[in-house]
Design a protein around this motif. Sequence first.
Motif, PDB file in Angstrom:
ATOM      1  N   TRP A  44       0.617  -0.998   0.275  1.00  7.67           N
ATOM      2  CA  TRP A  44      -0.341  -0.098  -0.005  1.00  7.67           C
ATOM      3  C   TRP A  44       1.012   1.505   0.457  1.00  7.67           C
ATOM      4  CZ3 TRP A  44      -3.993   2.215  -1.594  1.00  7.67           C
ATOM      5  CH2 TRP A  44      -4.124   2.895  -0.662  1.00  7.67           C
ATOM      6  N   ARG A  45       2.580   1.214   0.812  1.00  7.81           N
ATOM      7  CA  ARG A  45       2.725   2.223   0.870  1.00  7.81           C
ATOM      8  C   ARG A  45       3.053   2.852  -0.440  1.00  7.81           C
ATOM      9  NH1 ARG A  45       4.315   0.937   5.993  1.00  7.81           N
ATOM     10  NH2 ARG A  45       6.004  -0.791   5.139  1.00  7.81           N
ATOM     11  N   SER A  46       2.973   1.478  -1.346  1.00  5.15           N
ATOM     12  CA  SER A  46       4.396   1.663  -2.466  1.00  5.15           C
ATOM     13  C   SER A  46       3.262   2.571  -3.461  1.00  5.15           C
ATOM     14  CB  SER A  46       4.445   0.951  -2.771  1.00  5.15           C
ATOM     15  OG  SER A  46       3.990  -0.376  -3.254  1.00  5.15           O
ATOM     16  N   TRP A  47       1.802   2.454  -3.544  1.00  3.53           N
ATOM     17  CA  TRP A  47       0.706   2.900  -4.347  1.00  3.53           C
ATOM     18  C   TRP A  47       0.994   3.843  -4.131  1.00  3.53           C
ATOM     19  CZ3 TRP A  47      -2.382  -2.374  -3.812  1.00  3.53           C
ATOM     20  CH2 TRP A  47      -1.766  -3.042  -5.194  1.00  3.53           C
ATOM     21  N   LEU A  48       0.419   3.922  -1.894  1.00  2.00           N
ATOM     22  CA  LEU A  48      -0.202   5.980  -1.653  1.00  2.00           C
ATOM     23  C   LEU A  48       1.283   7.095  -2.368  1.00  2.00           C
ATOM     24  CD1 LEU A  48      -1.103   7.292   0.881  1.00  2.00           C
ATOM     25  CD2 LEU A  48       0.547   6.367   2.448  1.00  2.00           C
TER      26      LEU A  48
ATOM     27  N   ILE B 249      -3.732  12.586  -5.569  1.00  2.00           N
ATOM     28  CA  ILE B 249      -4.499  12.147  -4.481  1.00  2.00           C
ATOM     29  C   ILE B 249      -4.128  11.930  -3.185  1.00  2.00           C
ATOM     30  CG2 ILE B 249      -6.119  10.001  -5.008  1.00  2.00           C
ATOM     31  CD1 ILE B 249      -6.047  11.156  -7.975  1.00  2.00           C
ATOM     32  N   ASP B 250      -4.970  12.763  -2.727  1.00  2.24           N
ATOM     33  CA  ASP B 250      -5.495  12.435  -1.483  1.00  2.24           C
ATOM     34  C   ASP B 250      -5.400  11.474  -0.759  1.00  2.24           C
ATOM     35  OD1 ASP B 250      -4.944  12.628   0.826  1.00  2.24           O
ATOM     36  OD2 ASP B 250      -7.373  14.549   1.582  1.00  2.24           O
ATOM     37  N   ALA B 251      -4.897  10.144  -0.958  1.00  4.01           N
ATOM     38  CA  ALA B 251      -4.993   9.400  -0.249  1.00  4.01           C
ATOM     39  C   ALA B 251      -4.453   8.635   0.773  1.00  4.01           C
ATOM     40  CB  ALA B 251      -4.392   8.242  -1.277  1.00  4.01           C
ATOM     41  N   PRO B 252      -5.599   7.699   1.518  1.00 10.31           N
ATOM     42  CA  PRO B 252      -5.872   7.273   2.912  1.00 10.31           C
ATOM     43  C   PRO B 252      -4.403   7.178   3.638  1.00 10.31           C
ATOM     44  CG  PRO B 252      -6.637   5.857   2.611  1.00 10.31           C
ATOM     45  CD  PRO B 252      -6.682   7.083   0.908  1.00 10.31           C
ATOM     46  N   GLU B 253      -3.362   7.496   4.299  1.00  6.51           N
ATOM     47  CA  GLU B 253      -2.155   6.896   4.919  1.00  6.51           C
ATOM     48  C   GLU B 253      -2.497   5.170   5.318  1.00  6.51           C
ATOM     49  OE1 GLU B 253       1.433   7.549   5.874  1.00  6.51           O
ATOM     50  OE2 GLU B 253       0.464   8.856   4.984  1.00  6.51           O
TER      51      GLU B 253
ATOM     52  N   LEU C   4      -5.354   5.750 -10.623  1.00  7.72           N
ATOM     53  CA  LEU C   4      -5.045   4.988 -10.322  1.00  7.72           C
ATOM     54  C   LEU C   4      -4.535   3.093 -10.863  1.00  7.72           C
ATOM     55  CD1 LEU C   4      -8.595   4.614  -8.076  1.00  7.72           C
ATOM     56  CD2 LEU C   4      -6.860   4.568  -6.945  1.00  7.72           C
ATOM     57  N   ARG C   5      -4.713   3.428 -11.854  1.00 11.77           N
ATOM     58  CA  ARG C   5      -4.614   2.236 -13.121  1.00 11.77           C
ATOM     59  C   ARG C   5      -3.590   2.540 -12.788  1.00 11.77           C
ATOM     60  NH1 ARG C   5      -9.769   2.609 -16.297  1.00 11.77           N
ATOM     61  NH2 ARG C   5     -11.276   0.875 -15.574  1.00 11.77           N
ATOM     62  N   ALA C   6      -2.754   3.839 -12.893  1.00 14.15           N
ATOM     63  CA  ALA C   6      -0.897   3.966 -13.654  1.00 14.15           C
ATOM     64  C   ALA C   6      -0.291   3.886 -12.050  1.00 14.15           C
ATOM     65  CB  ALA C   6      -1.227   5.741 -13.353  1.00 14.15           C
ATOM     66  N   ALA C   7      -0.591   4.507 -11.052  1.00 11.70           N
ATOM     67  CA  ALA C   7       0.265   3.821  -9.956  1.00 11.70           C
ATOM     68  C   ALA C   7       0.077   2.111  -9.775  1.00 11.70           C
ATOM     69  CB  ALA C   7      -1.301   4.351  -8.412  1.00 11.70           C
ATOM     70  N   LEU C   8      -1.377   0.955 -10.277  1.00 10.57           N
ATOM     71  CA  LEU C   8      -0.719   0.086 -10.116  1.00 10.57           C
ATOM     72  C   LEU C   8      -0.164  -0.273 -10.666  1.00 10.57           C
ATOM     73  CD1 LEU C   8      -4.193  -1.307  -9.865  1.00 10.57           C
ATOM     74  CD2 LEU C   8      -2.734  -0.715  -7.966  1.00 10.57           C
ATOM     75  N   LEU C   9       0.541  -0.148 -12.456  1.00 11.14           N
ATOM     76  CA  LEU C   9       0.819  -0.237 -12.827  1.00 11.14           C
ATOM     77  C   LEU C   9       2.872   0.400 -12.899  1.00 11.14           C
ATOM     78  CD1 LEU C   9       0.057   0.128 -16.330  1.00 11.14           C
ATOM     79  CD2 LEU C   9      -0.425  -1.942 -15.208  1.00 11.14           C
ATOM     80  N   SER C  10       3.618   0.780 -11.593  1.00 13.14           N
ATOM     81  CA  SER C  10       4.033   1.716 -11.581  1.00 13.14           C
ATOM     82  C   SER C  10       5.659   0.449 -10.642  1.00 13.14           C
ATOM     83  CB  SER C  10       3.874   2.880 -10.358  1.00 13.14           C
ATOM     84  OG  SER C  10       3.385   2.354  -9.357  1.00 13.14           O
TER      85      SER C  10
END
Length: 235
Positions: free
Chosen positions: A24-28, A36-40, A229-235
């Motif tokens: 999660w931290r890598s995607w965060l 994106i103000d994703a939750p900690e 989100l899609r870009a983050a999952l592929l990062s």
Amino acid sequence: MSEWIAALPMYDWPECRDETDAQWRSWLDALRARGIDAPENLTRSGDLQALWRNPHLLLAQTCWGPMEAGLAEHVCVIGQPDYSAYEGGEGAYYSSVILMRKSVARCDVAAPADGRAHLPLDLMRGTRLAYNEVLSRSGFLALIQDLKEFNETIDLFAETLETGRHRASLKAVRDGRADVCAVDCRSWALAQRFEPGVDGLRIVGWTARRLGLPYVTSRKTDAETVASLRAALLS
């Protein structure tokens, strides 16, 4: 404070929560880099059906069983995990292992290279099936669908036991309260790491290879966030 919520519950065994949090931290970091103000922190409490339907859901894992039972109206699929690291997995597709105690079968059956179902009908007939829940594709629906290909139904089994979790199904077979269960290949890999006594179980068959667990976001998530989100999952 972010209004978004995120959860990765499907493989979040207590023993590997550090690994889930690291993922999660890598995607965060990737999401926040995109504004994106994703939750900690991940959400780890509450009813999954309610969580999946929450309009503030940024990211979660779910199963195709609930999706086909109506959840698809509330979420948008944004990606699929890669199961290639696990026997029975290939890219976005996975199979379930069919497990029984080693008193029934001394050797494991390898995953079919073509991804087709391998069902030991004679071994399973008249036994007690443990399954996590009826909406689970990997723990129940895949097995029932594959049985149909062999002109069989759930009546092949003498009894069924709903356990609530893959891990509980494994324990039921291990402890003799059931005779057989189907567990997806990644959950089986976790069990081999963390669940005592599963060395007394053997792979006697496999369900057919199917699309694995999807990553989803709320249907109310805007298109720009979905793209991030899609870009983050592929990062």
